[in-house]
Design a protein around this motif. Structure first.
Motif, mmCIF file in Angstrom:
data_model
loop_
_atom_site.group_PDB
_atom_site.id
_atom_site.type_symbol
_atom_site.label_atom_id
_atom_site.label_comp_id
_atom_site.label_asym_id
_atom_site.label_seq_id
_atom_site.Cartn_x
_atom_site.Cartn_y
_atom_site.Cartn_z
ATOM 1 N N ASP A 16 2.710 -11.410 4.933
ATOM 2 C CA ASP A 16 1.798 -10.433 5.310
ATOM 3 C C ASP A 16 1.803 -10.561 6.723
ATOM 4 O OD1 ASP A 16 0.417 -12.869 6.155
ATOM 5 O OD2 ASP A 16 -1.434 -12.685 4.862
ATOM 6 N N SER A 17 0.554 -9.855 7.235
ATOM 7 C CA SER A 17 0.428 -9.671 8.717
ATOM 8 C C SER A 17 0.386 -10.999 9.584
ATOM 9 C CB SER A 17 -0.578 -8.645 8.872
ATOM 10 O OG SER A 17 -2.061 -9.309 8.415
ATOM 11 N N THR B 105 4.059 -6.769 3.749
ATOM 12 C CA THR B 105 2.907 -5.993 3.810
ATOM 13 C C THR B 105 2.136 -6.346 5.101
ATOM 14 O OG1 THR B 105 0.637 -5.578 2.859
ATOM 15 C CG2 THR B 105 1.539 -7.866 2.531
ATOM 16 N N SER B 106 1.603 -5.215 5.472
ATOM 17 C CA SER B 106 0.644 -5.215 6.848
ATOM 18 C C SER B 106 -0.562 -5.815 6.310
ATOM 19 C CB SER B 106 0.490 -3.900 7.298
ATOM 20 O OG SER B 106 1.760 -3.471 7.626
ATOM 21 N N ASP C 10 0.856 -1.122 -0.145
ATOM 22 C CA ASP C 10 0.094 0.004 0.306
ATOM 23 C C ASP C 10 0.808 1.271 0.246
ATOM 24 O OD1 ASP C 10 -2.761 -1.074 0.047
ATOM 25 O OD2 ASP C 10 -2.053 -1.895 1.961
ATOM 26 N N GLY C 11 0.562 2.106 -0.989
ATOM 27 C CA GLY C 11 1.448 3.356 -1.079
ATOM 28 C C GLY C 11 2.652 3.159 -1.827
ATOM 29 N N GLY D 266 8.947 -8.888 9.603
ATOM 30 C CA GLY D 266 8.472 -9.333 8.460
ATOM 31 C C GLY D 266 9.717 -8.924 7.343
ATOM 32 N N TYR D 267 10.535 -7.936 7.476
ATOM 33 C CA TYR D 267 11.716 -7.953 6.436
ATOM 34 C C TYR D 267 12.712 -8.892 6.738
ATOM 35 C CZ TYR D 267 9.702 -3.849 4.250
ATOM 36 O OH TYR D 267 8.872 -2.957 3.661
ATOM 37 N N LEU D 268 12.891 -9.091 7.909
ATOM 38 C CA LEU D 268 13.933 -10.321 8.309
ATOM 39 C C LEU D 268 13.511 -11.685 7.648
ATOM 40 C CD1 LEU D 268 14.825 -9.325 11.809
ATOM 41 C CD2 LEU D 268 16.372 -9.170 9.689
#
Length: 232
Positions: free
Chosen positions: A149-150, A125-126, A35-36, A162-164
């Protein structure tokens, strides 16, 4: 810097494409927020969160300030601690469903992802994987080789989990990951994971993204930086 895999990741519920993600580590990787960054969801989400805030008698401006880059359940837990966050998130998803197709991809997203067709990349993503895939497909974008994802993390952005996890799934050292983000929470998460970050001013000002290594206005402007990263 490693990451403890959550149980659902170990059971295969994190989406991976074996051609990209299962070999030995090589080259660099590019990780996108959604998003964004890939999807222009700002206006729709502003309507959704305003509607929820008014429904619960909360200040929409305060609620909105806690949404960027964060999981909805984390936003709800902060702004309405007395409510059941999971139950409220179901209500938010109902409001979201009523928005229909008000989540277009950015016009320049396809050209950027085309550059990555043979490269290692993914999204963090969240949101939720099913919804993200539906919106990407609706805009003609490819399925990410890795999608975190979340539901795959216990701590959302600005925590780096999340990135790890995405780097682990791509078998790429964190220092060889380039992240494209639009929100301060996402920039913080990526930097804490020791990744290089490009901030897009699609939803926040350059000052708000000052901790990113590079700040540009669009994916088009980010494209040469991404290509340079992959050539290194």
């Amino acid at each position: 810097m490693g990451v403890q895999m959550p149980p659902n990741a170990m059971s295969g519920q994190v989406h991976t494409d074996s051609h990209h993600a299962n070999g030995a580590a090589q080259g660099a990787a590019v990780l996108f927020d959604v998003d964004g960054v890939l999807i222009d969801s700002y206006a729709a989400y502003r309507r959704i969160w305003t509607r929820w805030a008014l429904y619960r008698g909360l200040d929409p401006t305060i609620v909105w300030s806690h949404t960027h880059g964060r999981r909805p359940v984390d936003t709800i837990a902060v702004v309405a601690a007395s409510l059941d966050a999971e139950a409220e998130y179901r209500l938010v998803r109902d409001f979201m469903a009523e928005e229909g197709d008000a989540f277009p991809v950015y016009p320049d997203a396809a050209a950027v992802l085309h550059v990555l067709h043979a490269e290692r990349w993914g999204v963090v993503t969240s949101g939720r994987a099913q919804t993200v895939r539906q919106r990407l497909h609706a805009g003609g974008l490819p399925d990410p080789p890795v999608l975190v994802d979340s539901t795959h993390v216990t701590r959302g952005k600005p925590h780096p989990e999340g990135y790890l996890l995405a780097a682990e799934l791509l078998r790429t050292p964190t220092e060889r990951c380039l992240v494209i983000e639009d929100a301060p929470a996402g920039v913080e998460a990526a930097r804490t994971a020791a990744m290089t970050v490009i901030g897009l001013t699609t939803t926040h000002s350059a000052d708000e993204l000052a901790h990113a290594h590079h700040v540009v206005s669009s994916l088009t402007d980010a494209k040469p930086l991404i290509q340079d990263w992959l050539r290194r």
